[in-house]
Write a protein that holds these residues in place. Sequence first.
Motif, PDB file in Angstrom:
ATOM      1  N   LYS A   1       1.362   2.233  -3.734  1.00 47.71           N
ATOM      2  CA  LYS A   1      -0.061   2.506  -4.418  1.00 47.71           C
ATOM      3  C   LYS A   1       0.266   3.430  -5.739  1.00 47.71           C
ATOM      4  O   LYS A   1      -0.279   3.023  -6.870  1.00 47.71           O
TER       5      LYS A   1
ATOM      6  N   ALA B   1      -3.695  -2.157  -4.319  1.00 46.99           N
ATOM      7  CA  ALA B   1      -2.243  -2.544  -3.529  1.00 46.99           C
ATOM      8  C   ALA B   1      -3.008  -3.059  -2.152  1.00 46.99           C
ATOM      9  O   ALA B   1      -1.937  -4.176  -1.657  1.00 46.99           O
ATOM     10  N   GLU B   2      -4.115  -2.801  -1.738  1.00 46.64           N
ATOM     11  CA  GLU B   2      -4.439  -3.406  -0.220  1.00 46.64           C
ATOM     12  C   GLU B   2      -4.859  -5.076  -0.475  1.00 46.64           C
ATOM     13  O   GLU B   2      -4.664  -5.867   0.377  1.00 46.64           O
TER      14      GLU B   2
ATOM     15  N   PRO C   1       0.922  -1.202   0.142  1.00 44.93           N
ATOM     16  CA  PRO C   1       0.145   0.018   0.243  1.00 44.93           C
ATOM     17  C   PRO C   1       0.784   1.221  -0.119  1.00 44.93           C
ATOM     18  O   PRO C   1       0.208   2.470  -0.494  1.00 44.93           O
ATOM     19  N   GLN C   2       1.979   1.198   0.555  1.00 47.89           N
ATOM     20  CA  GLN C   2       3.036   2.486   0.408  1.00 47.89           C
ATOM     21  C   GLN C   2       3.312   2.667  -0.856  1.00 47.89           C
ATOM     22  O   GLN C   2       3.767   3.988  -1.255  1.00 47.89           O
TER      23      GLN C   2
END
Length: 720
Positions: free
Chosen positions: A38, A50-51, A35-36
């Motif tokens: 994304k 991304a999650e 998620p970083q």
Amino acid sequence: MSTLSLKAILLPFAVLGATLPAQADEGQWQPYQLPQLKSELKRIGITIPAEKLADITKHPMNTIVSLGGCSASFVSTDGLVVTNHHCAYGAIQRNSTTAHNYIANGFLAKTRAEELPAGSNQLIYVTDKVENVTDRVLKGLSASLSGRERSEQVEERIKQLIAECEQDKDYRCTVPSFHRGLEYYRIRQLMIRDVRLVYAPTESIGNFGGDIDNFEWPRQTGDFSFLRAYVGKDGRPADPSPDNVPYHSKDFLVVSAEGLVNGDPILLAGYPGRTSRYKLPVEIRFARDATYPKYVAEATADLDVIAQATKGNAEWGVRYANVVKSINNGLKKTQGLLDGFNRKDIAAIKDSQDAEFRQWLAKQPDTAKNNALMADLDAVIAADMALSEQQSAYNVATSSDLLRSARTLYRLALEQQKPDAKREAGYQQRDLSFIKARLSRLEQSFISEVDQARWKAALQRYQKRAAAEHPPALDALLPNADAIAGLYQKSELADTAKRLAWIGKDADSMTKSDDAILQLAIKLNDVAMSLENRRKEVDGNLERVIPQYMQAVIAWKKSQGKPVYPDANSTLRVTYGTVAPYSPRDGISKGPFTTVEGIVEKTTGKEPFDSPKALLDAIKEKRYGGFRDAALGTVPVNFLSSADTTGGNSGSAVMNKRGELVGLNFDSTYESVTKDWYFDPAITRAIHVDIRYMLWVMKEVDHADNLLKEMTIKYPAKKK
């Protein structure tokens, strides 16, 4: 400097990198970090949230499995796993004889009943839980502990964490460190013990080009094979049995035959082995000037001995085929590393980065403590390198497969005198099945005469090493090279049943044995334990100092907006990139695809450039069907991407923007090998098997229609 002295400049580690943009396609990311990234994933065209990628219990990450050294993925609900041909090579070799040579002729099980046992050492690991246990490993360790005491306390805590996790015996748990000891994660994996060989093309497809083309581009290698996971009727892992049934994986990868074009995004997921991106310049020079040259010399000499010892004996050649393949692969990679170091002075690049880091560190609080840290760091690394030289020499001096088995048996007997929790890791009750498998599989890759020749030559090479590299007290215990044959004649350990019968026997029984190899192992034990205890002292000091250094390095990199990801350590990682050509040197550009026409051009009719007639006929007749690439006008074989990979990524799933399987990772270009130490986006390229070639071979050459029907394959839409 204590860890606390950097508090003023560090964010909590769990959020480090939360605002960091990745640079190029560098990074072997832990799933939770995605998620970083994304915005980066969206930028290159990945459409999977991304999650979702961050959740290892959901598709597609729950389809990615480890083979314990290679990667693979589920491609059907019935436990069908696809990986590289070279990753299944041990299973292929195990089932091969001169009468049924599946290495040379390939293997296809048309029914489940025809599938062959892959061997007791072939396991499938399905990761289902990852948790940060850093506090439980490190909290409260006294600063006054010696290196060995610290190492042993950390090991005790890790064993406790593993024991808790393995209350359910279906699971195998590990607690690896990240960022060189700064963090620890407990990883739980379902361990499937019944694995069977389903399909492997002939070696002239699966290893086309052999060692000559290894790490080279252009490449035309069909490096793929299929295994199947089996479990008990209750759905739980079980020992191999005819009564077992296919494992029903929760999810599997859809196969896309739609293909890729230059510039398309890809995701790659697997279990990369080891990288050294954060090591210091002195460690790079040690590898470049000492470790790697000695390895090349040893591997080259060993291969020559094996070739001479097996010459003219087809059965012996089959027995040692996997050994030779493994040594050759390591040799080519190591030579590539040395050539890469000569081509680009990575140590000098690291010198510049190190100087910049030290300048930054000098401006931070607690200058005196920071200076002390760096001095301490230099000292522990020097001790590590000196001990590594002696450990390497010891391994050369004792490089007999039979002697290694004897050493394992005697060490197991000594450890079994202790309560299980106090035994050395690797010799606990949880490890017995692995020890038995290791001692059993020797039967498939051992010939007494060959083992003797290899050990005799190794002893002669050991004697030529510098005296400082010889472990204290070892030389007096080693046999004369001319006495080796007599030792083997006075040992029964070459007999598998008699070798396995020693498992569980007490140390006193071994001491009283008249088995010559076992007696030598007993004599060598004190030297081995001395080296092991010295290693614990060094490692404990490294584990005390390196994390403090890494904490500062991460803060420094964060201040520059650079990627912060841990070195590869055989845990589940995700990388991304695009299909991309590259220029290895001035005036030369290499495109991202090869085609089946290249196979015809390279085929000489002699190994390693021979090809099956059925394959050549299909190419000449242009029977490409739905696997023809519209732009290329033919079937693509291999392709390049800018993904960040290393050893262990072999067999990793290469997915398109939707998470569909479009290829398998199997190699890197020769110029990319130094990426283990330094990522150069201009020339770093991974090599993949194009799924269209794999499907085409299955349909047109080997007629693996049963497997094509079992998989879910998305074909390109037909033009009206």
